[in-house]
Design an enzyme around this catalytic site. Structure first.
Site, PDB file in Angstrom:
ATOM      1  N   LYS A  52      -7.875  13.563  -2.261  1.00  0.00           N
ATOM      2  CA  LYS A  52      -6.002  13.400  -2.681  1.00  0.00           C
ATOM      3  C   LYS A  52      -5.954  14.100  -4.285  1.00  0.00           C
ATOM      4  O   LYS A  52      -4.545  15.810  -3.978  1.00  0.00           O
ATOM      5  CB  LYS A  52      -5.260  12.380  -2.562  1.00  0.00           C
ATOM      6  N   GLN A  96      -3.394   2.976  -3.478  1.00  0.00           N
ATOM      7  CA  GLN A  96      -4.344   3.338  -2.042  1.00  0.00           C
ATOM      8  C   GLN A  96      -4.287   2.157  -2.322  1.00  0.00           C
ATOM      9  O   GLN A  96      -4.798   0.685  -2.611  1.00  0.00           O
ATOM     10  CB  GLN A  96      -5.415   3.320  -3.702  1.00  0.00           C
ATOM     11  N   ASP A 119       3.560   8.098   2.464  1.00  0.00           N
ATOM     12  CA  ASP A 119       2.206   7.048   3.009  1.00  0.00           C
ATOM     13  C   ASP A 119       3.259   6.928   3.608  1.00  0.00           C
ATOM     14  O   ASP A 119       2.357   6.455   5.042  1.00  0.00           O
ATOM     15  CB  ASP A 119       1.850   5.781   2.029  1.00  0.00           C
TER      16      ASP A 119
HETATM   17  N1  GUN Z   1      -6.503   3.075   2.484  1.00  0.00           N
HETATM   18  C1  GUN Z   1      -6.547   3.492   3.672  1.00  0.00           C
HETATM   19  N2  GUN Z   1      -5.628   4.389   4.059  1.00  0.00           N
HETATM   20  C2  GUN Z   1      -4.836   4.583   3.309  1.00  0.00           C
HETATM   21  C3  GUN Z   1      -4.100   5.580   3.078  1.00  0.00           C
HETATM   22  O1  GUN Z   1      -3.234   6.155   4.125  1.00  0.00           O
HETATM   23  N3  GUN Z   1      -2.864   5.374   2.503  1.00  0.00           N
HETATM   24  C4  GUN Z   1      -3.275   4.474   1.028  1.00  0.00           C
HETATM   25  N4  GUN Z   1      -2.382   4.387   0.128  1.00  0.00           N
HETATM   26  N5  GUN Z   1      -4.431   3.460   1.326  1.00  0.00           N
HETATM   27  C5  GUN Z   1      -5.127   3.640   2.313  1.00  0.00           C
END
Ligand code: GUN
Length: 293
Positions: A52, A96, A119
């Site tokens: 990311k 995350q 998100d």
């Molecule tokens: N863990 C798995 N997918 C995601 C996501 O799209 N965002 C976040 N913050 N954590 C995740």
């Protein structure tokens, strides 16, 4: 059968976002800034977070990289979120997931300012999405919608079956596919671990979206010939075929299912790259104040 190339669409969207960022900078605006918080050192999470941040820089964004040890207290994490919420330099904030057991994920999600919740996990964004109001859409479902749109896949009036009902994928994608929009306007069925006649229901699907978290769960006998299959799963399985000793597999048994499909997403290179780019698209929208003031 046509492969849906998420990697290629990701690169195309990176170029589109970069162009918009350079436009913003030319107009004297600041570059979008995404803050990413990781708690602990789970291997998969570290890979996602690094990716990311790397992609942020590829599209001209700034990033704020915050890492905490797994034993940080919930109160300390909430204090950091409050600090970033109040920081005018940061446009988007994600934490995350998953988090260590002693920290409430729901409390953390609700602590993020919904205007920075790129998100799309905050109840305000979830609720606004359900009402078809402007909102940050969760990244994986938004990425799937983008793939369907860019491949001109007809969804109106189609039978769409979603396997899985998670907050992150199954529930939001079923809302997006059923709402009055293009892509959308599909007749949606959600299946889960308690569903009966799973095979029969899947065989009705013109569009099958699989986010069930079980490696190679979907087999050829669950597919209607000509179906569009979207595979959200990603599993690192031991393999004797590769040098690393591992191979990435989806929730779909690709080799036997692919020949039956009109379109299918591969793993890797299908939905995965779309999740990251949709997050960055949300961050761009946040930086441009296009969803909220
Ligand atoms: N863990 C798995 N997918 C995601 C996501 O799209 N965002 C976040 N913050 N954590 C995740």
């Amino acid at each position: 059968m046509q492969l849906i190339d998420g990697k290629a669409i990701n690169l195309q969207m990176q170029a589109e976002i970069l162009q918009q960022v350079e436009e913003m900078v030319k107009n004297g605006q600041k570059r979008p800034n995404l803050a990413v918080i990781q708690v602990g050192d789970d291997g998969a999470s570290t890979t996602y977070v690094n990716s990311k941040i790397k992609t942020c820089h590829a599209v001209g964004f700034e990033s704020t990289d915050v890492r905490f040890p797994a034993d940080i207290t919930e109160a300390e994490l909430l204090a950091k979120i409050a600090e970033i919420n109040a920081d005018p330099n940061v446009d988007g904030l994600i934490v995350q997931l998953p988090l260590p057991k002693h920290i409430s994920e729901n409390k953390v999600i609700e602590a993020i300012d919904y205007r920075k919740d790129v998100d799309g996990f905050h109840p305000i964004n979830t609720g606004r999405m359900a009402m078809s109001l402007p909102a940050f859409l969760p990244a994986t479902p938004a990425g799937i919608m983008e793939l369907l749109a860019r491949y001109n896949i007809e969804t109106e009036g189609k039978e769409c079956v979603v396997l899985g009902r998670s907050n992150i994928v199954g529930t939001p994608i079923s809302l997006l596919m059923s709402r009055k929009s293009n892509p959308g306007n599909a007749t949606v069925t959600i299946c889960h671990s308690r569903s009966k006649n799973l095979k029969e229901i899947c065989r009705r699907a013109d569009i099958l979206i699989v986010a069930i978290g079980k490696p190679e769960f979907v087999t050829a006998d669950m597919i209607k010939p000509g179906a569009v299959v979207i595979d959200v799963g990603i599993h690192r399985l031991p393999s004797t075929e590769t040098q690393s000793g591992f191979k990435l597999k989806g929730d779909v048994k690709f080799d036997e299912v692919a020949p039956l499909c009109s379109y299918i997403t591969p793993v890797p290179g299908g939905v995965g790259p779309m999740t990251i780019i949709s997050l960055l698209k949300n961050t761009l929208l946040a930086g441009q104040h296009k969803i909220y003031e």
